[in-house]
Design an enzyme around this catalytic site. Structure first.
Site, PDB file in Angstrom:
ATOM      1  NE  ARG A  88      46.548 -32.701  11.551  1.00 15.75           N
ATOM      2  CZ  ARG A  88      46.387 -33.351   9.953  1.00 15.75           C
ATOM      3  NH1 ARG A  88      47.503 -34.254   9.978  1.00 15.75           N
ATOM      4  NH2 ARG A  88      46.042 -31.924   9.412  1.00 15.75           N
TER       5      ARG A  88
ATOM      6  CD  GLU B 186      36.993 -15.638   9.282  1.00 17.22           C
ATOM      7  OE1 GLU B 186      35.647 -15.578   8.495  1.00 17.22           O
ATOM      8  OE2 GLU B 186      37.770 -15.194   8.631  1.00 17.22           O
TER       9      GLU B 186
ATOM     10  CB  CYS C 109      49.179 -28.286  11.721  1.00 13.29           C
ATOM     11  SG  CYS C 109      47.497 -28.592  13.231  1.00 13.29           S
TER      12      CYS C 109
END
Length: 347
Positions: free
Chosen positions: A72, A134, A189
């Site tokens: 990806r 964050e 993921c």
């Protein structure tokens, strides 16, 4: 970046798109973008901006390449993995081959309250290619505090979201999510998987918003949250109102920036779906990788390049970067990672 007719010729089909035109292309050539994170989303975004002729692109990424990134993360290949290159370095090498007229600045670092002003100073847009909230809240704090547009994006599985944020004009990330979602409610993921097409889709939407901003077409920026589910064939556009009435937005109304001033944010963080922990350096001095390699030769298997050193020992793989950061693979427990780092690396 050169803006003579010969240099602009490579963009002639792009300039034939009337809303952009030659004037917009020339503005792109003078613009500056910061891409935070150069993994799945960031690699596509950086590729799109460089090919489009954005004059200066700074790529910041804290991580190195692994084989399971390749399905990806489009800028990289097996050679980059074999060379154990940081993502920012490998991306810059590839992008300079694509467009040698663009100024590309590759930075191997973790974006933090300590360096965000240096990394984002002078840019015209910030584009989110990160994998954690964050850093996104830090980007949001900096962008709102300094009136810099930024484009949020994220995806997992076959679903993704993106929102362009124009400080003072649109809702910001804190309007949408006043607090980061609890970790146990955030699919990753690793837990939910991810398919390449959703990465390409969300990154393309982010890149389009960035190009609108950089070419001087803020009026065309989508001010709604775009949500895409490719597997279930759903495309949604959700209006996000600025939180100014009953519950004023901490960031864009009350002007409180806890992530930017260091009141929030951790020195250690478990990495998304990686069974690994990143440990930030305690001091401000860079690490001599050569001296560290010599020290560790008798400890375990050591490999190194100019950007990082890797130690494989017991069940851990510890990667140390020149800026002092370390990624301890083999555990997602921060306390255990600190112990392993102290035992083998020191500190």
């Amino acid at each position: 970046m050169p803006t003579d007719d010969a240099s602009l010729d490579r963009y002639r089909r792009q300039m034939r798109f009337a809303p952009l035109g030659e004037a917009g292309q020339r503005q792109l050539a003078q613009s500056r973008a910061l891409v935070c994170g150069c993994g799945a989303l960031g690699s596509v975004i950086a590729d799109q901006l460089v090919r489009a002729g954005v004059g200066f692109v700074r790529i910041v990424d804290r991580d190195f390449l692994e084989r399971d990134n390749l399905h990806r993360q489009v800028l990289f290949d097996e050679r980059d993995v074999a060379e154990q290159l940081p993502k920012a370095v490998a991306a810059a090498r590839r992008l300079r081959q694509i467009n040698s007229e663009i100024e590309i600045d590759a930075v191997v670092a973790d974006v933090s309250a300590a360096n965000i002003a240096q990394l984002a100073g002078g840019v015209d847009v910030i584009v989110d290619g990160t994998d954690n909230f964050e850093i996104r809240y830090l980007l949001n704090d900096y962008a709102v505090a300094n009136n810099v547009p930024w484009v949020f994006g994220g995806c997992v599985g076959a679903e993704g979201q993106t929102l362009a944020i124009l400080p003072g004009e649109t809702a910001c990330l804190s309007c949408l999510l006043p607090e980061p979602p609890p970790a146990e409610l955030q699919p990753t993921c690793e837990t939910a998987g991810v398919i390449g097409p959703i990465v390409a889709t969300i990154a393309a939407l982010q890149s389009a918003e960035a190009l609108k901003i950089l070419s001087g077409h803020r009026e065309s920026v989508n001010r709604r949250l775009a949500v895409v589910d490719l597997w279930n064939n759903q495309l949604r556009s959700i209006g996000i109102a600025r939180a100014t009435s009953e519950a004023p937005c901490r960031t864009c109304v009350e002007r409180d920036f806890p992530w930017l001033d260091g009141r929030r944010g951790a020195a250690a963080i478990a990495l998304c779906g990686r069974n690994a922990v990143q440990l930030a350096p305690t001091g401000g001095e860079p690490t001599s990788l050569d001296r560290l390699a010599a020290k560790l030769q008798s400890v375990g298997k050591v490999s190194a390049n100019p950007y990082l050193l890797r130690l494989e020992v017991d069940r851990y793989r510890i990667t140390v970067f020149a800026d002092g950061r370390a990624i301890v693979s083999g555990t997602d427990d921060i306390a255990e990672a600190r112990v392993a780092h102290a035992r083998y690396i020191g500190g």
